[in-house]
Design an enzyme around this catalytic site. Structure first.
Site, PDB file in Angstrom:
ATOM      1  N   ARG A  35       0.825  -1.220   0.000  1.00  0.00           N
ATOM      2  CA  ARG A  35       0.000   0.000   0.000  1.00  0.00           C
ATOM      3  C   ARG A  35       0.856   1.265   0.000  1.00  0.00           C
ATOM      4  NH1 ARG A  35      -4.905  -1.825   3.969  1.00  0.00           N
ATOM      5  NH2 ARG A  35      -6.182  -2.684   2.308  1.00  0.00           N
ATOM      6  N   LYS A 198     -20.127 -16.335   1.523  1.00  0.00           N
ATOM      7  CA  LYS A 198     -21.562 -16.047   1.609  1.00  0.00           C
ATOM      8  C   LYS A 198     -22.139 -15.307   0.413  1.00  0.00           C
ATOM      9  CE  LYS A 198     -21.842 -15.702   6.615  1.00  0.00           C
ATOM     10  NZ  LYS A 198     -22.050 -14.740   7.699  1.00  0.00           N
ATOM     11  N   GLY A 354     -10.208  -9.168  -0.966  1.00  0.00           N
ATOM     12  CA  GLY A 354      -9.059  -9.676  -0.222  1.00  0.00           C
ATOM     13  C   GLY A 354      -8.665 -11.098  -0.547  1.00  0.00           C
ATOM     14  N   GLY A 377     -13.691  -3.608  -0.489  1.00  0.00           N
ATOM     15  CA  GLY A 377     -15.021  -3.080  -0.169  1.00  0.00           C
ATOM     16  C   GLY A 377     -15.431  -1.976  -1.123  1.00  0.00           C
TER      17      GLY A 377
END
Ligand code: AMP
Length: 396
Positions: A35, A198, A354, A377
């Site tokens: 990052r 999920k 991720g 996200g």
């Protein structure tokens, strides 16, 4: 899109919102510097023009006020070596010290501010706090894609204090243009591969993609909610019963849109959630009680590989199975290799989230896909069709 290439920073102080939320070990050594590394080109552009840079970021989730373990001072040594200059540090992101250091900053110099989240005003999007940060500089650059879906003080609210001098850094620019490659007029056939534990959390992604893709490939734990909703026996596999109706609606909507929605026909099953459990291959629609599906099966792998290799745009989010355990990693690895192979043939491939990024890294395919999104996200929300506050604040 307003980017830093359209701006000359000579004699200007640029306040850059970066995402320095890096993992640290118990000795405060950075265990993954990617990052920080990614922000270097943006910082260098300002310095090269003859300006100075003030960096601001969050790190971790401090509860209330300063905590040594979340101090950005732990990043100073690495940042200085990456930039090949001595980066200065302010022990607070606002207040007298930060102000003085910002005022005294000379062209070619870099100042790192302390963790923004030591103030609850940051996540609250407080106006006054934003104004204090803004007062430190002449221009504002947002280069933190990972937090672009949050309307925080430093990511969105602050932009209004720079009506003429706000822009995207290179990371933001790259992220947006790469995601737009799949969202706006993609090359066809366009295949999306969705996996992970999920369905919930990915419902809007599926809905928004169904009128764009040609093929939607499903794997991971989420497959079993679809299979059970269709009347299959899934044994003890992961399932979200509250989403059965939605799963059926999705399947019908895919038919209406002429989208090929693929569910695994076979699965690698185990008699426990462990790499030491007994394993077998079964139809994914007929898993015995006491057994659970932890990966897609060989017949499915073969089918999915052929679809992926015939695609010219590929979007992948989420592993096909519990790839952290060697007995259940085959599906994820084979899909990752197929994405790399298609890319080599000329397809455009975007990887986000991720765990799929971790999988690409695990199989050393980082340089064999077109683009890896750094903001899981934020990427998902963008694909859902949501307007991200961090992007909107610069564009409006
Ligand atoms: P997500 O955060 O939703 O993308 O889910 C990623 C996680 O899903 C990974 O840690 C995988 O181990 C897990 N996963 C993938 N397939 C399955 C499965 N069949 N059963 C349980 N967990 C799974």
């Amino acid at each position: 899109m307003k980017t830093i290439d359209q701006f000359n920073f000579k004699n200007k102080k640029a306040l850059i919102r970066v995402d320095f939320n890096v993992p640290l070990d118990e000795n405060f050594e950075i265990t993954d510097t990617s990052r920080i590394d990614a922000t270097i080109p943006t910082i260098k552009k300002v310095l090269k023009d003859g300006g100075s840079v003030i960096l601001m970021s969050h790190l971790g989730r401090p509860k209330s006020g300063p905590e040594d373990k979340f101090s950005l001072k732990h990043l100073l040594k690495y940042l200085s070596s990456a930039l090949k200059l001595e980066v200065q540090f302010a022990n607070d992101c606002i207040g007298e010290e930060a102000k003085q250091k910002a005022v005294n900053l000379k062209n070619g110099e870099v100042l790192l501010l302390e963790n923004l989240r030591f103030y609850k005003e940051e996540t609250a999007g407080d106006e006054d706090f934003s104004k204090k940060l803004a007062s430190l500089a002449d221009a504002y650059i947002n280069d933190a894609f990972g937090t672009a879906h949050r309307a925080h003080a430093s990511t969105a609210i602050i932009a209004k204090y720079f009506p003429e001098n706000k822009m995207f850094g290179y990371i933001m620019n790259d992220e947006i243009s790469n995601i737009n490659k799949v969202m706006v007029d993609p090359w066809r056939p366009f295949t999306t591969i969705l996996g992970g534990a999920k369905v919930s959390g990915k419902v809007e992604v599926i809905t928004n993609l169904l009128d764009k893709v040609d093929n939607l490939i499903i794997g991971g734990g989420m497959m079993f909610t679809f299979i059970k909703a269709l009347g299959g026996n899934i044994g003890n596999s992961l399932v979200e019963e509250s989403l059965f109706a939605l799963a059926v609606d999705t399947i019908n909507f895919a038919k209406d849109e002429n989208v090929n929605l693929y569910l695994p026909t076979d699965a690698v099953i185990a008699d426990g959630f462990s790499n030491d459990a007994k394993i077998a291959v079964s139809s994914s629609y007929d898993i015995p009680d006491g057994w659970m599906g932890l990966d897609i099966g060989p017949e499915t792998v073969k089918k999915y590989i052929s679809i992926i290799e015939d695609s010219t745009t590929i979007l992948w989010n989420g592993p096909m199975g519990v790839f952290e355990m060697s007995n259940f990693e085959n599906g994820t690895r084979e899909i990752a290799l197929a994405v790399a192979k298609a890319t080599k043939k000329g397809a455009y491939s975007l990887i986000g989230g991720g765990d799929s990024v971790a999988a690409i890294n695990k199989y050393n395919l980082k340089n064999k896909v077109s683009y890896i999104s750094t903001g899981g996200g934020a990427m998902l929300e963008y694909i859902e069709g949501k307007i991200l506050p961090g992007i909107q604040a610069i564009e409006e």
